[in-house]
Design an enzyme around this catalytic site. Structure first.
Site, PDB file in Angstrom:
ATOM      1  N   SER A 117      11.814   8.668  55.819  1.00 43.62           N
ATOM      2  CA  SER A 117      13.141   8.661  56.432  1.00 43.62           C
ATOM      3  C   SER A 117      13.722  10.080  56.444  1.00 43.62           C
ATOM      4  O   SER A 117      13.069  10.985  56.957  1.00 43.62           O
ATOM      5  CB  SER A 117      14.036   7.664  55.690  1.00 43.62           C
TER       6      SER A 117
ATOM      7  N   ASP B  66      11.910  -0.717  64.158  1.00 46.57           N
ATOM      8  CA  ASP B  66      12.896   0.225  63.611  1.00 46.57           C
ATOM      9  C   ASP B  66      13.978   0.509  64.657  1.00 46.57           C
ATOM     10  O   ASP B  66      13.686   0.998  65.753  1.00 46.57           O
ATOM     11  CB  ASP B  66      12.193   1.523  63.209  1.00 46.57           C
TER      12      ASP B  66
ATOM     13  N   HIS C 189      13.949  -0.504  59.961  1.00 49.76           N
ATOM     14  CA  HIS C 189      13.723   0.770  59.278  1.00 49.76           C
ATOM     15  C   HIS C 189      13.279   0.581  57.832  1.00 49.76           C
ATOM     16  O   HIS C 189      12.422   1.310  57.336  1.00 49.76           O
ATOM     17  CB  HIS C 189      15.010   1.597  59.328  1.00 49.76           C
TER      18      HIS C 189
END
Length: 323
Positions: free
Chosen positions: A129, A272, A305
């Site tokens: 991330s 995501d 995500h």
């Protein structure tokens, strides 16, 4: 928990031209003693920290003895983004967050690896991330330093979608009477998907409070983060996400990655909604056109995500080809 180690840097100047007289970079080491094994650097996500393995490790499913990143084989280095508050002194918190960009953190981590730890090279740099965006920046700054670059649920730039969400986060942080709590509620909706929430809650209610269970869940996450994180840290992380861009001052993505010698592995999640997979598919296509060695994998999940923290078996299948 393993000891929190540190490196003090004097007179650091951010990319905005702001001088920081003294700055402490903290980190932890896992696995084999430094200097006895290949080194794997792991960059944490938005609300993560250097505790990547062990009992409370946020990525303990992937890092540890006999895990895919095997601490019996590798030395794992995990830095804290300065200002994230993890076992930090009061003076280490960063209040002038708008004077920072993701590339500044990348510079700090590279300095720590080269000058403090004295490493001539690193076997693998892994970023998840926000940590993946910082990993891209680190590789662009030191293009022949890392043998493997592993990007998980991230991108080399903040898209318009990301920048827009960061603006909304900042407005919540500035204007809410419960800024950290309320910003987390919005963020959790970015990290999951409608399908994930439907499967989890099915519009059920929490009888004692008469709230929908999805509401109770979101409020719980807001309260949980409010207890363990600080407002200044959250503002800084939001700023860092917004400023990821390895093409800045380099002309283009192609010019930024041209010198990188690492084998690149990119892992996305097909659902995501934050770092959307199509961006990485486009990145991989461009890298392949340039003749860069790159592997691309997608986690298949309804969880969006956050799937990189949930779908451990799939991620292990992808990463074991490297480790």
């Amino acid at each position: 928990m393993l000891d929190i180690l540190h490196y003090d840097l004097l007179d650091f100047v951010t990319s905005y031209g702001v001088r920081i007289p003294s700055l402490r970079v903290t980190y932890q080491l896992f696995g084999k003693p430094l200097g006895t094994a290949p080194v794997v650097v792991v960059n944490h996500a938005f609300t993560g920290n250097s505790q990547v393995a062990g009992e409370n490790g946020w990525w303990a499913e992937a890092i540890g003895a006999a895990k895919v990143i095997n601490t019996d084989t590798y030395t794992v280095v995990a830095f804290n983004i300065p200002g994230n508050g993890f076992h930090a002194r009061e003076e280490d918190m960063i209040t002038n967050y708008q004077h920072w960009a993701a590339v500044d953190v990348a510079r700090l981590f590279n300095i720590a690896l080269k000058e403090h730890l004295g490493l001539n090279s690193v076997f693998a740099l892994v970023g998840c991330s926000l940590g993946g965006g910082i990993a891209w920046e680190m590789a662009a700054l030191a293009p022949d330093y890392f043998q493997q670059l592993v990007i998980v649920a991230a991108d080399w730039k903040a898209t318009d979608w990301i920048i827009g969400n960061c603006l909304l986060q900042e407005q919540i942080l500035k204007n809410s009477t419960h800024p950290l709590h309320d910003a987390r509620l919005h963020a959790m909706l970015c990290y999951r998907t409608p399908q994930s929430l439907k499967m989890k809650f099915e519009r059920t209610t929490h009888l004692p409070t008469q709230l929908y269970n999805v509401e109770s869940w979101l409020l719980h996450h807001g309260e949980k983060l409010n207890k363990r994180f600080s407002l200044s840290a959250y503002k800084l992380m939001n700023q860092l996400v917004k400023t990821i861009d390895i093409s800045k001052d380099r002309g283009s993505f192609a010019e930024a990655v041209a010198p990188i010698t690492a084998h690149i592995t990119i892992v996305s999640t097909d659902s995501d909604l934050y770092f959307v997979p199509q961006e990485n598919r486009d990145t991989v296509a461009e890298l392949r056109e340039m003749g860069k060695p790159v592997d691309y994998y997608e986690i298949h999940s309804i969880h969006g995500h956050d799937a990189f923290l949930i779908e451990h078996k799939q991620l292990e299948q992808f990463l074991k080809k490297i480790f």
